[in-house]
Design a protein around this motif. Structure first.
Motif, PDB file in Angstrom:
ATOM      1  N   ASP A   1      51.271  30.073  34.409  1.00 42.70           N
ATOM      2  CA  ASP A   1      52.760  28.765  34.365  1.00 42.70           C
ATOM      3  C   ASP A   1      53.589  29.818  33.806  1.00 42.70           C
ATOM      4  O   ASP A   1      55.110  29.352  33.487  1.00 42.70           O
ATOM      5  N   GLY A   2      53.359  31.391  32.758  1.00 46.74           N
ATOM      6  CA  GLY A   2      54.243  31.484  31.621  1.00 46.74           C
ATOM      7  C   GLY A   2      54.734  31.314  30.145  1.00 46.74           C
ATOM      8  O   GLY A   2      55.214  31.629  30.080  1.00 46.74           O
ATOM      9  N   GLU A   3      54.214  30.408  30.401  1.00 47.75           N
ATOM     10  CA  GLU A   3      53.937  29.546  28.726  1.00 47.75           C
ATOM     11  C   GLU A   3      53.464  29.966  28.334  1.00 47.75           C
ATOM     12  O   GLU A   3      52.771  30.859  27.603  1.00 47.75           O
ATOM     13  N   VAL A   4      54.056  30.384  26.799  1.00 44.21           N
ATOM     14  CA  VAL A   4      53.297  31.049  25.435  1.00 44.21           C
ATOM     15  C   VAL A   4      52.601  30.501  24.701  1.00 44.21           C
ATOM     16  O   VAL A   4      52.352  29.256  24.605  1.00 44.21           O
ATOM     17  N   SER A   5      50.936  31.074  24.790  1.00 42.15           N
ATOM     18  CA  SER A   5      50.451  30.419  24.233  1.00 42.15           C
ATOM     19  C   SER A   5      49.651  31.202  23.031  1.00 42.15           C
ATOM     20  O   SER A   5      49.702  31.816  21.954  1.00 42.15           O
ATOM     21  N   ASP A   6      49.773  29.953  21.902  1.00 37.55           N
ATOM     22  CA  ASP A   6      49.415  29.709  20.391  1.00 37.55           C
ATOM     23  C   ASP A   6      47.662  29.994  20.471  1.00 37.55           C
ATOM     24  O   ASP A   6      47.649  29.162  18.464  1.00 37.55           O
TER      25      ASP A   6
ATOM     26  N   ARG B   1      43.684  37.145  34.489  1.00 40.17           N
ATOM     27  CA  ARG B   1      43.940  35.541  33.471  1.00 40.17           C
ATOM     28  C   ARG B   1      45.338  35.875  32.685  1.00 40.17           C
ATOM     29  O   ARG B   1      45.390  37.262  32.091  1.00 40.17           O
ATOM     30  N   PRO B   2      45.863  34.903  32.136  1.00 39.85           N
ATOM     31  CA  PRO B   2      47.560  35.347  31.394  1.00 39.85           C
ATOM     32  C   PRO B   2      47.043  35.381  29.617  1.00 39.85           C
ATOM     33  O   PRO B   2      47.851  35.718  29.368  1.00 39.85           O
ATOM     34  N   GLN B   3      45.941  34.887  29.638  1.00 40.14           N
ATOM     35  CA  GLN B   3      45.238  35.443  28.160  1.00 40.14           C
ATOM     36  C   GLN B   3      45.529  36.445  28.010  1.00 40.14           C
ATOM     37  O   GLN B   3      45.506  37.125  26.752  1.00 40.14           O
ATOM     38  N   GLU B   4      45.149  37.144  29.066  1.00 43.30           N
ATOM     39  CA  GLU B   4      45.725  38.479  28.678  1.00 43.30           C
ATOM     40  C   GLU B   4      46.146  39.620  28.400  1.00 43.30           C
ATOM     41  O   GLU B   4      46.332  40.699  27.611  1.00 43.30           O
ATOM     42  N   MET B   5      47.259  38.103  28.371  1.00 45.10           N
ATOM     43  CA  MET B   5      49.276  39.068  28.105  1.00 45.10           C
ATOM     44  C   MET B   5      49.792  37.836  27.204  1.00 45.10           C
ATOM     45  O   MET B   5      50.846  37.918  26.589  1.00 45.10           O
ATOM     46  N   GLY B   6      48.285  37.156  26.789  1.00 45.18           N
ATOM     47  CA  GLY B   6      48.881  36.647  25.417  1.00 45.18           C
ATOM     48  C   GLY B   6      49.488  35.086  26.393  1.00 45.18           C
ATOM     49  O   GLY B   6      50.331  34.629  25.513  1.00 45.18           O
TER      50      GLY B   6
END
Length: 239
Positions: free
Chosen positions: A115-120, A106-111
């Motif tokens: 689609d490559g958006e930054v998660s806050d 999952r992308p959350q594993e890389m923060g």
């Protein structure tokens, strides 16, 4: 898969083929095929999901294009017993490190968000949960999905897809040689199918992001059905 190919080099009786290839390689291939790849890609991409799936699925025909001539070379130079463990080592060295050390579920594993958006936000953010639940049938359990019409329509279409693909993969070389063509012609035809499959897979992913998936899928099945019909009616180097 690697274990099954290693053991195939030791085949001495028919039940070895059923066990090593039919069961071990079959289970391994199923566990590394479309379902886990699609599940991972769908976690990473929402906006261009079709294109992303097309790029990933193009890896299969690309592998067919490269591996079929390579396997043929190993069989002709080393013999089939040595060719199986050799191909197993190739799989072990190339695929396993990528899966273990590069791929993330999952992308959350890389923060990140899809689609490559930054998660806050934290991984279990209410916004993401609401988005997932409103997206088609993704909120259904597998028991609920079994009672829906789209599930069975897709299941039947994928059964047809797998049946025709494996029918071609398993019987095509023997069928071609039985018709009087040499092994080189059969190998070249399989490699050519893999080559053009790459472009078809990429195009289908790209077009599905723009007009949806239903009509392109119907067109693909129509082309495949007519192709088998033409092949059954005319056997020559062109077909």
């Amino acid at each position: 898969i690697t274990g099954g190919y290693m053991l195939l080099g030791l085949t001495g009786t028919l039940w070895h083929v059923y066990l090593f290839y039919g069961i071990l390689v079959g289970i391994g291939s199923g566990c590394t095929a479309f379902v886990p790849v699609a599940t991972c890609v769908m976690q990473w991409f929402h906006k261009l999901r079709g294109t992303a799936l097309g790029i990933c699925n193009a890896g299969a025909p690309l592998g067919q294009l490269l591996v079929v001539p390579l396997a043929s070379y190993f069989i002709l130079t080393l013999g089939w017993r040595a060719a199986f463990p050799t191909m197993a080592l190739v799989t072990l060295v190339t695929a396993m490190p990528l899966v273990l050390f590069v791929v993330r579920n999952r992308p959350q594993e890389m923060g990140l968000l899809p689609d490559g958006e930054v998660s806050d936000e934290p991984d279990d953010s209410p916004k993401e949960e609401v988005r997932v639940r409103l997206n088609n049938f993704e909120h259904l359990s597998w028991r609920e999905a079994l009672r829906t019409r789209p599930f069975w329509m897709l299941a039947c279409s994928f059964f047809t897809c797998g049946f025709t693909v494996m029918l071609f993969a398993v019987h095509f070389p023997s069928y071609v040689t039985d018709k009087g063509f040499d092994v080189t012609t059969a190998t070249a035809a399989v490699a050519a199918a893999g080559f053009f499959n790459i472009f078809g897979t990429l195009f289908s992913g790209w077009i599905s992001d723009r007009i949806g998936s239903k009509n392109p899928l119907a067109a693909v099945y129509f082309i495949r059905g007519t192709s088998f019909l033409f092949f059954a009616l005319w056997q020559n180097y062109l077909t």
